[in-house]
Design a protein around this motif. Structure first.
Motif, PDB file in Angstrom:
ATOM      1  N   PHE A   1       0.832  -1.213   0.000  1.00  0.00           N
ATOM      2  CA  PHE A   1       0.000   0.000   0.000  1.00  0.00           C
ATOM      3  C   PHE A   1       0.872   1.272   0.000  1.00  0.00           C
ATOM      4  CE2 PHE A   1      -2.099   3.290   2.552  1.00  0.00           C
ATOM      5  CZ  PHE A   1      -3.200   3.538   1.753  1.00  0.00           C
ATOM      6  N   ARG A   2       1.907   1.326   0.832  1.00  0.00           N
ATOM      7  CA  ARG A   2       2.793   2.504   0.898  1.00  0.00           C
ATOM      8  C   ARG A   2       3.568   2.650  -0.392  1.00  0.00           C
ATOM      9  NH1 ARG A   2       4.288   5.100   5.203  1.00  0.00           N
ATOM     10  NH2 ARG A   2       6.474   5.138   4.573  1.00  0.00           N
ATOM     11  N   PHE A   3       3.984   1.516  -0.974  1.00  0.00           N
ATOM     12  CA  PHE A   3       4.733   1.600  -2.232  1.00  0.00           C
ATOM     13  C   PHE A   3       3.850   2.165  -3.327  1.00  0.00           C
ATOM     14  CE2 PHE A   3       6.028  -0.292  -6.281  1.00  0.00           C
ATOM     15  CZ  PHE A   3       7.339   0.158  -6.360  1.00  0.00           C
ATOM     16  N   ASP A   4       2.596   1.711  -3.327  1.00  0.00           N
ATOM     17  CA  ASP A   4       1.683   2.215  -4.338  1.00  0.00           C
ATOM     18  C   ASP A   4       1.443   3.714  -4.179  1.00  0.00           C
ATOM     19  OD1 ASP A   4       1.455  -0.251  -5.421  1.00  0.00           O
ATOM     20  OD2 ASP A   4      -0.419  -0.774  -4.372  1.00  0.00           O
ATOM     21  N   LEU A   5       1.636   4.282  -2.984  1.00  0.00           N
ATOM     22  CA  LEU A   5       1.420   5.712  -2.782  1.00  0.00           C
ATOM     23  C   LEU A   5       2.597   6.561  -3.265  1.00  0.00           C
ATOM     24  CD1 LEU A   5      -0.291   5.830   0.734  1.00  0.00           C
ATOM     25  CD2 LEU A   5      -1.332   6.326  -1.481  1.00  0.00           C
ATOM     26  N   PHE A   6       3.862   6.251  -2.840  1.00  0.00           N
ATOM     27  CA  PHE A   6       4.965   7.148  -3.213  1.00  0.00           C
ATOM     28  C   PHE A   6       5.633   6.785  -4.527  1.00  0.00           C
ATOM     29  CE2 PHE A   6       8.142   4.112  -2.093  1.00  0.00           C
ATOM     30  CZ  PHE A   6       7.863   3.564  -0.843  1.00  0.00           C
ATOM     31  N   ASN A   7       5.321   5.596  -5.101  1.00  0.00           N
ATOM     32  CA  ASN A   7       5.933   5.232  -6.371  1.00  0.00           C
ATOM     33  C   ASN A   7       5.550   6.202  -7.488  1.00  0.00           C
ATOM     34  OD1 ASN A   7       7.581   3.367  -7.931  1.00  0.00           O
ATOM     35  ND2 ASN A   7       5.668   2.834  -8.983  1.00  0.00           N
ATOM     36  N   PRO A   8       4.250   6.602  -7.619  1.00  0.00           N
ATOM     37  CA  PRO A   8       3.920   7.601  -8.662  1.00  0.00           C
ATOM     38  C   PRO A   8       4.632   8.929  -8.443  1.00  0.00           C
ATOM     39  CG  PRO A   8       1.936   6.520  -7.867  1.00  0.00           C
ATOM     40  CD  PRO A   8       3.034   6.116  -6.938  1.00  0.00           C
ATOM     41  N   ILE A   9       4.816   9.296  -7.168  1.00  0.00           N
ATOM     42  CA  ILE A   9       5.503  10.567  -6.878  1.00  0.00           C
ATOM     43  C   ILE A   9       6.952  10.487  -7.329  1.00  0.00           C
ATOM     44  CG2 ILE A   9       6.171  12.170  -5.055  1.00  0.00           C
ATOM     45  CD1 ILE A   9       3.735  11.203  -3.471  1.00  0.00           C
ATOM     46  N   LEU A  10       7.590   9.363  -7.032  1.00  0.00           N
ATOM     47  CA  LEU A  10       8.978   9.198  -7.456  1.00  0.00           C
ATOM     48  C   LEU A  10       9.090   9.214  -8.977  1.00  0.00           C
ATOM     49  CD1 LEU A  10      10.157   6.449  -4.941  1.00  0.00           C
ATOM     50  CD2 LEU A  10      10.749   8.870  -4.927  1.00  0.00           C
ATOM     51  N   LEU A  11       8.112   8.571  -9.629  1.00  0.00           N
ATOM     52  CA  LEU A  11       8.117   8.581 -11.102  1.00  0.00           C
ATOM     53  C   LEU A  11       7.954  10.004 -11.652  1.00  0.00           C
ATOM     54  CD1 LEU A  11       5.941   5.396 -11.842  1.00  0.00           C
ATOM     55  CD2 LEU A  11       8.422   5.651 -12.110  1.00  0.00           C
ATOM     56  N   GLN A  12       7.088  10.749 -10.984  1.00  0.00           N
ATOM     57  CA  GLN A  12       6.892  12.140 -11.415  1.00  0.00           C
ATOM     58  C   GLN A  12       8.164  12.960 -11.209  1.00  0.00           C
ATOM     59  OE1 GLN A  12       3.523  13.964  -9.590  1.00  0.00           O
ATOM     60  NE2 GLN A  12       3.735  15.893 -10.710  1.00  0.00           N
ATOM     61  N   ILE A  13       8.851  12.743 -10.071  1.00  0.00           N
ATOM     62  CA  ILE A  13      10.121  13.435  -9.806  1.00  0.00           C
ATOM     63  C   ILE A  13      11.144  13.067 -10.861  1.00  0.00           C
ATOM     64  CG2 ILE A  13      12.054  13.573  -8.205  1.00  0.00           C
ATOM     65  CD1 ILE A  13      10.036  13.279  -5.914  1.00  0.00           C
ATOM     66  N   GLU A  14      11.207  11.764 -11.156  1.00  0.00           N
ATOM     67  CA  GLU A  14      12.171  11.300 -12.155  1.00  0.00           C
ATOM     68  C   GLU A  14      11.864  11.910 -13.524  1.00  0.00           C
ATOM     69  OE1 GLU A  14      14.294   7.158 -13.627  1.00  0.00           O
ATOM     70  OE2 GLU A  14      12.534   7.092 -12.333  1.00  0.00           O
ATOM     71  N   SER A  15      10.592  12.045 -13.850  1.00  0.00           N
ATOM     72  CA  SER A  15      10.208  12.657 -15.130  1.00  0.00           C
ATOM     73  C   SER A  15      10.684  14.103 -15.208  1.00  0.00           C
ATOM     74  CB  SER A  15       8.693  12.592 -15.290  1.00  0.00           C
ATOM     75  OG  SER A  15       8.282  13.260 -16.457  1.00  0.00           O
ATOM     76  N   SER A  16      10.520  14.824 -14.128  1.00  0.00           N
ATOM     77  CA  SER A  16      10.978  16.224 -14.111  1.00  0.00           C
ATOM     78  C   SER A  16      12.490  16.309 -14.215  1.00  0.00           C
ATOM     79  CB  SER A  16      10.503  16.911 -12.838  1.00  0.00           C
ATOM     80  OG  SER A  16       9.093  16.958 -12.780  1.00  0.00           O
ATOM     81  N   ILE A  17      13.183  15.338 -13.549  1.00  0.00           N
ATOM     82  CA  ILE A  17      14.647  15.333 -13.614  1.00  0.00           C
ATOM     83  C   ILE A  17      15.104  15.069 -15.036  1.00  0.00           C
ATOM     84  CG2 ILE A  17      16.711  14.117 -12.853  1.00  0.00           C
ATOM     85  CD1 ILE A  17      15.326  13.716 -10.148  1.00  0.00           C
ATOM     86  N   LYS A  18      14.391  14.183 -15.722  1.00  0.00           N
ATOM     87  CA  LYS A  18      14.749  13.893 -17.118  1.00  0.00           C
ATOM     88  C   LYS A  18      14.611  15.156 -17.982  1.00  0.00           C
ATOM     89  CE  LYS A  18      13.638   8.932 -17.146  1.00  0.00           C
ATOM     90  NZ  LYS A  18      12.745   7.890 -17.662  1.00  0.00           N
ATOM     91  N   LYS A  19      13.580  15.945 -17.711  1.00  0.00           N
ATOM     92  CA  LYS A  19      13.430  17.204 -18.457  1.00  0.00           C
ATOM     93  C   LYS A  19      14.622  18.124 -18.206  1.00  0.00           C
ATOM     94  CE  LYS A  19       8.376  17.195 -18.375  1.00  0.00           C
ATOM     95  NZ  LYS A  19       7.164  17.919 -17.895  1.00  0.00           N
ATOM     96  N   ALA A  20      15.059  18.194 -16.946  1.00  0.00           N
ATOM     97  CA  ALA A  20      16.221  19.026 -16.621  1.00  0.00           C
ATOM     98  C   ALA A  20      17.477  18.483 -17.285  1.00  0.00           C
ATOM     99  CB  ALA A  20      16.408  19.100 -15.106  1.00  0.00           C
ATOM    100  N   GLU A  21      17.599  17.145 -17.323  1.00  0.00           N
ATOM    101  CA  GLU A  21      18.760  16.528 -17.985  1.00  0.00           C
ATOM    102  C   GLU A  21      18.747  16.793 -19.478  1.00  0.00           C
ATOM    103  OE1 GLU A  21      19.620  12.744 -14.996  1.00  0.00           O
ATOM    104  OE2 GLU A  21      18.201  12.523 -16.687  1.00  0.00           O
ATOM    105  N   PHE A  22      17.529  16.805 -20.052  1.00  0.00           N
ATOM    106  CA  PHE A  22      17.426  17.093 -21.478  1.00  0.00           C
ATOM    107  C   PHE A  22      17.888  18.534 -21.759  1.00  0.00           C
ATOM    108  CE2 PHE A  22      14.896  19.066 -24.844  1.00  0.00           C
ATOM    109  CZ  PHE A  22      15.356  18.340 -25.942  1.00  0.00           C
ATOM    110  N   LEU A  23      17.457  19.465 -20.904  1.00  0.00           N
ATOM    111  CA  LEU A  23      17.859  20.863 -21.110  1.00  0.00           C
ATOM    112  C   LEU A  23      19.359  21.060 -20.914  1.00  0.00           C
ATOM    113  CD1 LEU A  23      14.950  22.732 -19.262  1.00  0.00           C
ATOM    114  CD2 LEU A  23      15.326  22.578 -21.723  1.00  0.00           C
ATOM    115  N   SER A  24      19.998  20.186 -20.123  1.00  0.00           N
ATOM    116  CA  SER A  24      21.445  20.311 -19.903  1.00  0.00           C
ATOM    117  C   SER A  24      22.250  19.711 -21.030  1.00  0.00           C
ATOM    118  CB  SER A  24      21.819  19.642 -18.585  1.00  0.00           C
ATOM    119  OG  SER A  24      21.599  18.234 -18.664  1.00  0.00           O
TER     120      SER A  24
END
Length: 948
Positions: free
Chosen positions: A31-54
């Motif tokens: 249950f806890r994994f199902d809660l923060f896993n989407p958040i981590l994925l969203q964070i990772e997605s934003s990081i990828k955008k920053a990596e793309f801009l770099s």
């Protein structure tokens, strides 16, 4: 498990009682994994955008603020799900490092430099991610790394001047490291981080004006040295930086704080020097120590602790490093000046010549400081230092200007000694060479202005000799080209003025000639005019006036100025020529600065100052009168009281000149001036002053006619009919005014005495003469009778009129007889008659009666004798004039001669008896009387015998 699949609270617990305990724990973790896993994925997605801009392909794309905002939102959600399992912590740790590395790459792109705030936000998010992960198994010193992230992010916020976020980062990092056991910290980087955090916090606190916190943090950092020279240097640098900031404030309390901070820095550098082992480190610490000592010296200098400055300088010079910094001579010189030891200060100043490391700005500042303290006495020293530097090294034109400015002094400060030193300095060939290059054009102009202003100050204070020298030196800085010809001409003209002030006229003439060659102008022409005046060459000055008028930039104002200069030099003919030329411009209708009436008044005043042609003065006054008629009195003289004063001045001038001409027996001009005076006074008449002005007009007209008659007698000519007609018109005007005055006297008794008896007498006499020329005897008689009946008439005036009527062409027996009889009546009615005048009147009346009656009316003549005899009877001896008494007695006796010859004994007897009776009352005639009696007796006897 999705949020929608979570069991509802309405379901009963019985459905779950059959599940085992292990399944329950697995379900909770899932249950806890199902809660923060989407958040981590969203964070990772934003990081990828920053990596793309770099990446290189997107290097020019700006960093959107959406990425930091999304990451911050996700981080907020993630923080609500703590604690995390170790695997999740490790995953968050890796995401944090990926984001940090992307920030590093972004920081190297051009686009991120335009959006540095977003970059700082990304770093801040990376730091918060790492802090959120906390301790991770298998990662060494996680707390130190998290603190390092916050420290570096805080530095970025500090560089962006966002001190609030910078302080937040530094404080978070400090909280993290405060939980570490310092004795267990072995890594040098971690130790350095501990120190850097305190220094960074202190710097930020200083920026937000929390000075106490800044000092506390620096003091706290002293316990984090760990025996490292590098740490001592870092902390000492911060103390030094804060001390320099306090010193730059320029306030007394700030100087004291600066001294404390600098002493702390010095102490840290000395401790670091003792710990240093490498040669490079020792050299660096010694340099920092010397630098700090120099700043300490500067602080002591600011608070006027001059002895401390000298101690610091000696310590620097005599120390193991042998400091020879360019600022030391300046510090020492200022300290010696503060102690009043000018000799030591001069040694320091001259010692700068040998120190090639002293920059130009330093020694120029030193020269300026020396001058401010020593004043004019240091002019020679400053020049010597400057010349020494010229020989030693390259000196700029700007430095020469600054030194010359100090030598000359401030505007308005006049010192001949300083000016002469400055003249010697700026005329040196080495100095002139500095200004000959094109880049020095601006400084050349500045030097020219400086010298010119100095010369002008001396000129205003009448120091013409030094002023001329400074003007000559200023011309050394004027290029010899077409563009600067006007400046050179200006310099020559002002030199001409200087030598005029020195009365060196020939040299002044040379300079103005040079100026005229460069720039012919009205200024040059006027200076030549001035020189001619001072040479007393009036002819040349008058000729120069014509030259001035031919100049292209001529204005009539220069003629007014020329007249003033001529009057000041007592060259009145020149002044007259100037003003006469000026008057020619008024007839053209051109607008002029000075009013025409003022010019005419000035011209009349000048002409009356010395012997001159009076007809020329008359011409000027007549022009004033004609122009007043042409333009109108209000326009010419001015309106109101000002105009009346101007008009009255001209009227009085005409009157005074007319009376002067009369005294000098210039009767023709006298008449002309008085006629002008009558015109001016007539124009001045008004209801308030009518009597006063009319009296003066009456006098002017009357005296003008009198002067015309006197001019005839003086020149032995006869008045023309036109002149006689003019005189008649003038007298008619005077007669009308006389009637007006008589009428006013009845109205205003206070003005009775304003009509003088002399004026009315002169009018009567002049009118009598003119009426006689017109053969109008009736008017003559009426005129005299009217005068005789006036209250101002007296026997003297009647006697003069009677005598005047008996003269030559003016002879009028009736007028003479009337005037003399009236005179006799006035005399005899007086309490104490003037018997000399009585005797004269009797003689004239007897003569008139004899002429008019002849021998046919002997009784009339006899009665005149009898009247005289009756007056003589009762008078003391000598009271009646003896000669006149003898004349009466002898003429009465002699009148008997004709009757005796004619045999008219009775008539003869009558005259002889009368003569004898008169003779008996005249002293000194006793012998005559005896003879007369004898003759009378004999005549009677003879007459008796003839009768018998």
């Amino acid at each position: 498990m999705r949020i929608a699949e979570i069991p509802s609270p309405s379901q009963g617990p019985s459905q779950f009682q059959s599940q085992s305990q292990s399944q329950s724990q697995q379900s909770h973790s899932q249950f806890r994994f199902d809660l923060f896993n989407p958040i981590l994925l969203q964070i990772e997605s934003s990081i990828k955008k920053a990596e793309f801009l770099s990446s290189a392909s997107a290097a020019d794309h700006p960093l959107s603020p959406i990425i930091p905002d999304d990451l911050r939102h996700s981080l907020t959600l993630l923080a609500q799900l703590t604690p995390f399992p170790n695997s999740t912590k490790l995953h968050i740790w890796k995401l944090s490092y990926r984001l940090w590395n992307a920030c590093v790459d972004l920081g190297n792109t051009s686009a991120i430099r335009r959006s540095s705030t977003e970059h700082a936000n990304l770093r801040h998010v990376a730091s918060d991610l790492l802090y959120l992960a906390g301790d991770v198994d298998g990662v060494p010193s996680p707390a130190a790394k998290s603190a390092s992230f916050y420290y570096k992010t805080g530095l970025i916020w500090h560089s962006l001047k966002n001190f609030e976020l910078a302080s937040s980062c530094f404080e978070r990092a400090s909280d993290i490291v405060s939980k570490l056991d310092l004795t267990m910290v072995a890594d040098a980087g971690a130790k350095k981080l501990l120190l850097d955090l305190n220094i960074a916090r202190s710097r930020t606190a200083w920026q937000v004006s929390d000075r106490n916190l800044a000092v506390v943090l620096l003091s706290r950092a002293k316990g984090l040295m760990f025996g490292s020279p590098e740490h001592y240097k870092a902390l000492g640098d911060e103390y030094l930086a804060f001390g320099k900031i306090e010193l730059s404030k320029g306030e007394t309390h700030a100087f004291r704080e600066a001294l404390k901070l600098l002493n702390e820095a010095l102490d840290l550098y000395e401790k670091g020097l003792r710990l240093a082992r490498a040669r490079e480190e020792m050299v660096e610490f010694k340099a920092l120590r010397s630098k700090t000592l120099r700043f300490i010296s500067a602080v002591h200098l600011q608070v006027e602790e001059f002895e401390s400055v000298i101690k610091c300088v000696r310590l620097l010079r005599d120390g193991d490093c042998g400091d020879n910094h360019p600022s030391l001579p300046v510090l020492a010189m200022k300290a010696w000046l503060g102690l009043g030891r000018h000799g030591e200060a001069e040694k320091e100043l001259r010692g700068m010549i040998e120190n090639k490391g002293i920059p130009e700005s330093a020694w120029v500042t030193a020269v300026e400081t020396y001058f401010e303290a020593v004043g004019g006495a240091g002019a020679e020293t400053a020049m010597g230092v400057f010349m020494g530097l010229l020989d030693r090294c390259h000196v700029s034109a700007g430095a020469a200007v600054r030194v010359a400015h100090k030598v000359v002094g401030h505007a308005g400060e006049v010192s001949e000694v300083r000016a002469r030193v400055a003249a010697k300095l700026v005329s040196d060939e080495r100095v002139l060479t500095l200004f000959r290059k094109e880049p020095a054009a601006k400084h050349r102009k500045t030097m020219y202005t400086l010298l010119w202003n100095c010369a002008a100050d001396h000129f205003r204070s009448k120091g013409y000799e030094i002023s001329a020298e400074m003007f000559e030196k200023s011309m050394l800085y004027i290029p010899y080209d077409i563009e600067n010809r006007n400046l050179r001409a200006k310099g020559f003209r002002v030199l001409c003025l200087c030598y005029l002030g020195l009365s060196q006229l020939d040299r002044a003439q040379e300079y103005v000639n040079e100026a005229e060659k460069l720039e012919p102008s009205i200024a040059c022409a006027f200076l030549k005019f001035k020189i001619s005046l001072l040479k007393s060459d009036n002819t040349a000055a008058i000729n120069q006036i014509q030259s001035m008028m031919s100049c292209l930039d001529f204005t009539p104002d220069f003629l007014s100025l020329s007249a003033h200069e001529a009057v000041a030099c007592r060259a009145f003919p020149v002044a007259v020529a100037s003003l006469s030329s000026l008057l020619d411009f008024y007839s053209t209708g051109k607008s002029m600065t000075a009013r025409e009436v003022v010019v005419l008044r000035t011209l009349v005043t000048i002409l009356t100052q010395e012997p001159s042609d009076d007809s020329e003065i008359f011409g000027v006054l007549k022009r004033a009168c004609d122009r007043a008629i042409e333009l109108g009195a209000g326009c010419f003289f001015g309106e109101g009281e000002v105009g009346k004063r101007e008009q009255n001045w001209f009227a009085v001038a005409c009157w005074n000149l007319g009376t002067r001409m009369g005294k000098e027996r210039k009767f023709e001009l006298c008449a002309e001036f008085l006629l002008l005076a009558s015109k001016f006074y007539t124009a001045l008449s008004d209801e308030e002053q009518v009597d006063e002005n009319n009296v003066i007009v009456f006098r002017s007209l009357t005296l003008a006619v009198t002067a015309m008659i006197a001019s005839e007698e003086q020149t032995n000519t006869t008045l023309s009919n036109a002149k006689i007609k003019q005189a008649k018109e003038l007298l008619d005007r005077a007669g009308k005014i006389m009637k007006l005055i008589s009428t006013e006297k009845k109205v205003n008794n206070e003005e009775i005495h304003r009509l003088e008896a002399e004026n009315l007498f002169i009018y009567t006499l002049s009118a009598y003469d003119i009426y006689g020329r017109l053969n109008d005897s009736g008017s003559q008689q009426l005129l005299v009778k009217r005068f005789a009946s006036s209250k101002v008439c007296n026997y003297k005036y009647l006697l003069q009129i009677g005598l005047y009527a008996l003269q030559g062409t003016r002879f009028n027996q009736d007028v003479a007889n009337f005037a003399l009889n009236e005179c006799l009546s006035a005399l005899l009615s007086s309490p104490s008659p003037d018997y000399h005048s009585v005797a004269l009147v009797f003689r004239k009346l007897i003569s008139i009666t004899s002429i008019s009656k002849g021998e046919a009316d002997d009784d009339a003549v006899y009665e005149m004798y009898r009247q005289a005899y009756r007056i003589m009877v009762g008078l003391k001896e000598g009271e009646y004039p003896l000669e006149e008494g003898k004349w009466l007695a002898m003429t009465a006796w002699n009148r008997a001669s004709v009757p005796v010859r004619m045999g008219q004994s009775e008539m003869a007897k009558k005259w002889m008896d009368l003569g004898l009776e008169i003779g008996r009352h005249v002293g000194g005639m006793e012998t005559y009387c005896a003879c007369m009696e004898e003759f009378v007796n004999g005549f009677q006897n003879k007459s008796s015998m003839q009768t018998e």
